[in-house]
Motif scaffolding. Structure first.
Motif, mmCIF file in Angstrom:
data_model
loop_
_atom_site.group_PDB
_atom_site.id
_atom_site.type_symbol
_atom_site.label_atom_id
_atom_site.label_comp_id
_atom_site.label_asym_id
_atom_site.label_seq_id
_atom_site.Cartn_x
_atom_site.Cartn_y
_atom_site.Cartn_z
ATOM 1 N N ALA A 314 0.843 -1.199 0.000
ATOM 2 C CA ALA A 314 0.000 0.000 0.000
ATOM 3 C C ALA A 314 0.875 1.243 0.000
ATOM 4 O O ALA A 314 2.030 1.216 0.442
ATOM 5 C CB ALA A 314 -0.938 0.007 1.206
ATOM 6 N N VAL A 315 0.307 2.347 -0.497
ATOM 7 C CA VAL A 315 1.006 3.634 -0.531
ATOM 8 C C VAL A 315 0.426 4.540 0.551
ATOM 9 O O VAL A 315 -0.796 4.678 0.677
ATOM 10 C CB VAL A 315 0.847 4.310 -1.908
ATOM 11 N N VAL A 316 1.298 5.177 1.320
ATOM 12 C CA VAL A 316 0.879 6.116 2.361
ATOM 13 C C VAL A 316 0.531 7.444 1.688
ATOM 14 O O VAL A 316 1.372 8.051 1.018
ATOM 15 C CB VAL A 316 1.994 6.322 3.402
ATOM 16 N N THR A 317 -0.716 7.890 1.833
ATOM 17 C CA THR A 317 -1.137 9.161 1.224
ATOM 18 C C THR A 317 -0.797 10.329 2.139
ATOM 19 O O THR A 317 -0.466 10.161 3.316
ATOM 20 C CB THR A 317 -2.647 9.148 0.945
ATOM 21 N N ALA A 318 -0.900 11.548 1.575
ATOM 22 C CA ALA A 318 -0.514 12.751 2.334
ATOM 23 C C ALA A 318 -1.415 12.987 3.541
ATOM 24 O O ALA A 318 -0.978 13.565 4.546
ATOM 25 C CB ALA A 318 -0.547 13.970 1.411
ATOM 26 N N ASP A 319 -2.676 12.551 3.490
ATOM 27 C CA ASP A 319 -3.582 12.788 4.609
ATOM 28 C C ASP A 319 -3.747 11.559 5.507
ATOM 29 O O ASP A 319 -4.675 11.464 6.296
ATOM 30 C CB ASP A 319 -4.953 13.236 4.106
#
Length: 593
Positions: A314-319
């Protein structure tokens, strides 16, 4: 020709046309053929679904599961790894890979044998700068050759054995295929090793890993005190990964971090920060018997049971609430029942412990947890899941267990202690019970479309026989074969099965052609056994197209092959199979008597 025979032939011809058309998937075509037989009355409703309870379906499913467990063990990969330094020429590399997949296909289903060796072929090709297109098609053809040597190597053999039991009262046994299959396989392997240059140079298709283009992951592993690498150097450890994994940091005395050189000596309980691709990390952890730190500290008892535990990227999003916080601060394990196994951070080398690493937007993370709850949990963490790549990091390997279970099963069958269906069903259940595969993995590796096709076509094939259709076709073929010598009649059946398979699927070919071959042999006054054997060999040796067998399809994309490339290597190999197979079948299985 009676009305029922005409209806049966019309259904089969329509089914073959749909197979060739290719717009409807083959399992649905088989179901449509079964439905047509029921509606027209040539298959009685109470017999319509007997194919799904047939032993053939159980044997094929069990063989696929056992094959997957052996592949997951890494035992074959480890054995070939030892030969790697000695494989310096293209021919030696192809020889070892083709011989390995051919031998392995005799004991596990050929598609499983090929699947477990394709990653090894890519490693050898990358290390020696050899075009992978030289490897993959010969390996696919080798897996087909190996599959014809034993009962469980390929589906056609299993189906022919069962049809022999129905027609003649006794099935083919486990190694009845061995004399003929071995002779053909030896000649075929020699041709593949010498004739691989008939293939054009192709650039392999991009894999899913390449499509992601994710930079190296970092993971954290501990060196156990009983490891053979204690006292060895960092260079020795990295050599196990063939240069695909770097030891970036060594942590000792809990907090002291060191950047090691190649000659740095490894101590018991060292914590190693490793950097590499997920597959390379998983191979190194397995070969070196390292212990992933976070996995050992993680939530092994997550709700749902261990069969539901899996790994996602998974990719960690900015929020995301993870940003600027560590796994310990966010209580990833306690609150979310997730274990952080690895992190990839573009443009930066991570040297911190995973538990103290603070997440940044854009980090790609590998998480282990309950797959049922994972979508909801990732949504709460505002992390975007990536498409599945089958990452195995964080799952233990059973190196010896699957191989031992397979060997015992083969021995029990060879000694006629238990039937083949019981032996392989027992092996499959035992491997799942002993966690060589999780239940989720077991369901994933079974090729349900093939099982549906076989289960649906058994009543269709039986309908052709009961309506007298097979006897009618056999009479036509007998007339054509009457002008031929006995070997010519045998060659006719072998070539017919080989020609039909690319368009009808090998399992369907056997179900349709085997009863015809047996009836033709009876009409000509010959022993049906060699003709049934010819059907098995012909249906198992599809070298002309990428669509007739799953093994050929599997290598098409990775090898960058085109449709016409299969004829270059496959046509001369097919001719060899006929030239060697026909006299060999007649020698081992006399035409008279």
């Amino acid at each position: 020709m009676t009305l029922d025979q005409a209806v049966a032939f019309a259904i089969v011809i329509g089914m073959m046309a749909l197979f060739v058309w290719g717009r409807i998937r083959y399992d649905l075509v088989a179901l449509l053929a079964l439905l047509a037989c029921i509606v027209t009355g040539i298959v009685e409703p109470e017999k319509a679904f007997t194919g799904f309870s047939d032993d053939i379906v159980i044997i094929i499913a069990s063989a696929l599961l056992v094959s997957a467990a052996v592949a997951r063990s890494g035992a074959v990969e480890a054995a070939l790894h030892r030969l790697g330094p000695y494989l310096r020429t293209e021919r030696s590399q192809i020889m070892v890979l083709v011989m390995a997949v051919t031998a392995l296909s005799a004991f596990v289903k050929n598609i499983g044998a090929l699947a477990m060796l394709i990653p090894v072929a890519f490693q050898i090709a990358r290390r020696n700068q050899t075009p992978v297109s030289y490897f993959l098609m010969p390996m696919a053809f080798g897996s087909l050759l190996g599959g014809i040597t034993t009962l469980v190597g390929t589906s056609p053999n299993i189906i022919v054995s069962r049809m022999r039991e129905d027609l003649l009262g006794a099935p083919f046994r486990m190694f009845d295929f061995l004399p003929v299959g071995t002779g053909i396989a030896v000649v075929g392997v020699i041709f593949l090793v010498l004739g691989y240059r008939l293939l054009p140079l192709r650039k392999g298709g991009a894999s899913m890993d390449a499509a992601f283009n994710i930079e190296n992951y970092m993971t954290e592993a501990r060196l156990p005190a009983d490891s053979s690498l204690v006292g060895k150097t960092v260079a020795d450890l990295e050599a196990l990964s063939e240069g695909e994994v770097d030891v970036t940091t060594i942590i000792r005395e809990r907090f002291r971090r060191y950047t090691p050189s190649d000659h740095w000596t490894l101590n018991a309980d060292d914590v190693l920060i490793l950097e590499g691709e997920p597959a390379a990390l998983e191979r190194l952890v397995a070969r070196a018997r390292l212990k992933l730190v976070e996995a050992s500290n993680g939530t092994a008892n997550a709700k749902g049971g261990s069969d539901e535990i899996g790994v996602v990227e998974a990719v960690v999003t900015a929020d995301s609430p993870l940003v600027d916080r560590s796994p310990a601060q966010v209580r990833l394990a306690e609150r979310y029942e997730l274990t952080l196994l690895a992190v990839s951070r573009s443009g930066a080398r991570v040297t911190h412990r995973l538990r103290s690493l603070k997440f940044r937007p854009g980090d790609v993370i590998v998480l282990q947890g309950n797959l049922t709850d994972m979508p909801e949990t990732l949504g709460e963490l505002r992390c975007l899941p990536l498409a599945e790549r089958g990452i195995q990091l964080g799952r233990g390997r059973h190196r010896i267990l699957p191989v031992a279970v397979l060997a015992i099963s083969m021995l029990l069958v060879a000694l006629h202690i238990v039937p083949v269906v019981i032996a392989f069903f027992s092996a499959a259940v035992l491997l799942v019970l002993l966690r060589a595969l999780s239940l989720r993995e077991a369901y994933d590796v079974i090729e349900w479309p093939i099982l549906i096709l076989v289960g649906a076509l058994i009543p269709v094939s039986e309908a052709i026989r009961t309506t007298g259709g097979t006897d009618l076709i056999a009479a036509w073929l007998s007339s054509a074969a009457g002008a031929l010598p006995p070997l010519g009649a045998l060659a006719l059946i072998l070539v017919a099965a080989m020609a039909i398979t690319p368009f009808l699927n090998n399992a369907a070919t056997v179900l349709v052609v085997a009863p015809i071959a047996a009836s033709m042999a009876t009409n000509l006054g010959f022993n049906p056994d060699p003709f049934l054997m010819a059907v098995a060999i012909g249906a198992g040796c599809d070298f002309l197209t990428p669509i007739g067998h799953q093994c050929n399809t599997l290598v098409m994309g990775p090898g960058g092959y085109r449709f016409e490339d299969y004829w270059r290597l496959g046509l001369p190999l097919s001719i060899l199979v006929v030239l060697v197979g026909v006299p060999l079948i007649a020698l081992i299985w006399p035409l008279s008597g």
